[in-house]
Design a protein around this motif. Structure first.
Motif, PDB file in Angstrom:
ATOM      1  N   GLU A 127       0.838  -1.213   0.000  1.00 52.03           N
ATOM      2  CA  GLU A 127       0.000   0.000   0.000  1.00 52.03           C
ATOM      3  C   GLU A 127       0.866   1.253   0.000  1.00 52.03           C
ATOM      4  N   GLU A 181     -11.389  -4.273  16.198  1.00 52.04           N
ATOM      5  CA  GLU A 181     -11.657  -3.892  14.812  1.00 52.04           C
ATOM      6  C   GLU A 181     -12.033  -2.412  14.809  1.00 52.04           C
ATOM      7  N   ASN A 185     -11.265   1.789   9.677  1.00 48.23           N
ATOM      8  CA  ASN A 185     -10.601   1.044   8.609  1.00 48.23           C
ATOM      9  C   ASN A 185     -11.517   0.808   7.415  1.00 48.23           C
ATOM     10  N   ASP A 186     -12.821   1.011   7.618  1.00 46.45           N
ATOM     11  CA  ASP A 186     -13.781   0.843   6.522  1.00 46.45           C
ATOM     12  C   ASP A 186     -14.076   2.152   5.805  1.00 46.45           C
ATOM     13  N   HIS A 188     -13.626   4.604   3.199  1.00 51.63           N
ATOM     14  CA  HIS A 188     -12.964   4.693   1.893  1.00 51.63           C
ATOM     15  C   HIS A 188     -12.525   6.116   1.553  1.00 51.63           C
ATOM     16  N   ASN A 193      -7.118   3.128   3.014  1.00 45.13           N
ATOM     17  CA  ASN A 193      -8.235   2.184   3.096  1.00 45.13           C
ATOM     18  C   ASN A 193      -8.790   1.858   1.714  1.00 45.13           C
ATOM     19  N   ARG A 196      -6.461  -0.545   0.115  1.00 46.75           N
ATOM     20  CA  ARG A 196      -6.485  -1.843   0.793  1.00 46.75           C
ATOM     21  C   ARG A 196      -7.733  -2.638   0.423  1.00 46.75           C
ATOM     22  N   GLN A 197      -8.879  -1.965   0.360  1.00 40.62           N
ATOM     23  CA  GLN A 197     -10.131  -2.687   0.227  1.00 40.62           C
ATOM     24  C   GLN A 197     -10.656  -2.753  -1.200  1.00 40.62           C
ATOM     25  N   SER A 198     -10.236  -1.820  -2.044  1.00 39.65           N
ATOM     26  CA  SER A 198     -10.785  -1.791  -3.399  1.00 39.65           C
ATOM     27  C   SER A 198      -9.749  -2.038  -4.482  1.00 39.65           C
ATOM     28  N   PRO A 201      -7.148  -5.669  -3.848  1.00 43.07           N
ATOM     29  CA  PRO A 201      -7.847  -6.930  -4.144  1.00 43.07           C
ATOM     30  C   PRO A 201      -8.127  -7.109  -5.634  1.00 43.07           C
TER      31      PRO A 201
END
Length: 433
Positions: A127, A181, A185-186, A188, A193, A196-198, A201
């Motif tokens: 990242e 948690e 972290n969710d 966007h 973040n 990491r998430q979009s 992956p």
């Protein structure tokens, strides 16, 4: 290979049983796995401590602190809780302000001879490389995070930097670890973040080894950056004056523009000053190094000042000057605090010197004259400044000391009159840094 055996292969050799370790412990999965690993590897390490930084930015921050306290109590690990204040209106955003506060807390609590261990892993590294690539970083920036680097008089260590997050997760589940948690972290809206998430992956669907490849590229760039840094330090040694805060303009102009930029970066880094912004190097080339010899150009950034004078670049943290109309009476018995935050004081070997008990301290007005030691007649103070090599910007904050009869006794502690030199009194000017 199972998770235990994979994590067991982490190199703990930098510590050969001689160093203590302070673990940065957020309570999240990564740092929980790291703390558990180190707490169960004490045959290789001296006692492990942990530090949890409570930023106070989330409603559950205090609950997270209690969770960290429970985890450390169960492991028999001493925990430091550092409550910090984070500016919400900083120039670089809340995330950067929180990071700055966190690292300041780490530095404050790190003991001499102790190493700070952080839980950054291979996915974090990937990242970081992508973020810095999108921000147009060079090889220094793209080399991303290092396994070890100097920090707060000690060492910062990232033992998990080659470990995929999936392996840490497997380790944590195998050992039944509990972690926090963080709902942020969710979010966007935060660049990391989103990557990491979009983004990552999606990349991994096409290139499953993307994270490993990005981390490998960072390691290769770190090697390149190290070679370039070593060469830049050679050029820096050639350019640096007796005063480490100066560089020879002649030597700099003999280098190519890319090497000049590297030398300037190495110089400021060695002095512990903030890095120059990207556009600064072209400005320095044209407006400072390219200025006519009698010019006194200035470049300012991040509270710092870069000046050209007498064939040298001079750098310092910006400091206030004396108000032009400021003056005060002073008996010299106690130190005098100036409007700039500096102080002046007299060190007396005796009670000698007529007129040294009812003096005046003032800012320079221009036109002052001083009689120097060994001279029969007075000289313009401006000429004395030039002869003594006192830079123009220093003259603006320099206090002038006058006797009761109006004679100029000293300009700071660099230009002393014959009268003051003949007395048993010495002027000391303590500059605020």
């Amino acid at each position: 290979m199972d998770s235990d055996s994979q994590l067991a292969g982490i190199d703990l050799s930098p510590f050969d049983g001689q160093d203590r370790v302070l673990v940065g412990f957020s309570g999240g999965m990564d740092s929980t796995a790291l703390l558990h690993l180190l707490a169960h590897s004490r045959e290789n390490l001296r006692p492990v401590r942990a530090i949890h930084v409570n930023h106070g930015l989330h409603a559950d921050a205090d609950r997270w602190t209690r969770h960290c306290q429970d985890v450390c109590a169960a492991l028999g690990v001493e925990l430091i809780v550092a409550n910090v204040s984070v500016s919400r209106d900083g120039a670089f955003g809340l995330e950067a302000a929180a990071r700055e506060a966190r690292y300041a807390a780490f530095a404050e609590h790190l003991h001499p001879g102790e190493t700070l261990a952080l839980a950054h892993h291979r996915d974090d590294q990937a990242e970081t490389v992508l973020l810095r690539l999108l921000r147009a970083s060079g090889s220094d920036g793209l080399s991303a995070m290092q396994v070890t680097r100097p920090f707060a008089g000690g060492l910062l260590w990232r033992p998990l930097l080659a470990v995929p997050r999936a392996d840490l997760l497997a380790y944590a589940r195998t050992h039944g670890l509990a972690w926090i948690e963080d709902p942020s972290n969710d979010d966007h809206a935060l660049d990391r973040n989103f990557l990491r998430q979009s983004v990552l992956p999606l990349i991994a669907q096409r290139w499953p080894q993307a994270a490993a490849s990005l981390s490998r590229s960072a390691a290769l760039l770190a090697e390149d950056a190290g070679l370039l840094r070593a060469e830049a330090e050679k050029y820096l040694a050639q350019a640096q004056g007796v005063d480490p805060a100066t560089l020879s303009t002649g030597t700099l102009k003999g280098l190519s523009a890319p090497w000049r930029a590297r030398v300037l970066r190495a110089w400021l880094d060695a002095l512990g000053l903030p890095p120059l912004p990207g556009p600064a190097f072209a400005i320095i080339d044209t407006q400072l190094l390219g200025a006519r010899p009698d010019a006194e150009p200035v470049y300012r950034w991040a509270g710092q000042v870069l000046r050209r004078w007498r064939g040298l670049l001079h750098v310092e943290t910006a400091r206030p000057v004396l108000p032009p109309d400021w003056q005060t009476e002073w008996d010299g018995m106690e130190p005098l605090r100036l409007p700039t935050g500096d102080t002046v004081s007299l060190v007396r070997a005796g009670l000698v010197g007529a007129g040294l008990t009812a003096m005046r301290v003032a800012a320079r007005q221009g036109g002052e004259r001083i009689t120097l030691p060994g001279r029969q007649h007075s000289h313009a103070l401006k000429q004395a400044f030039q002869d003594f090599g006192i830079p123009p910007w220093e003259r603006e904050r320099l206090p002038l000391l006058f006797a009761a009869d109006g004679e100029l006794l000293a300009a700071g502690d660099g230009v002393i009159s014959a009268r003051l030199a003949a007395s048993e009194v010495r002027l000391v000017w303590d500059r605020m840094h």
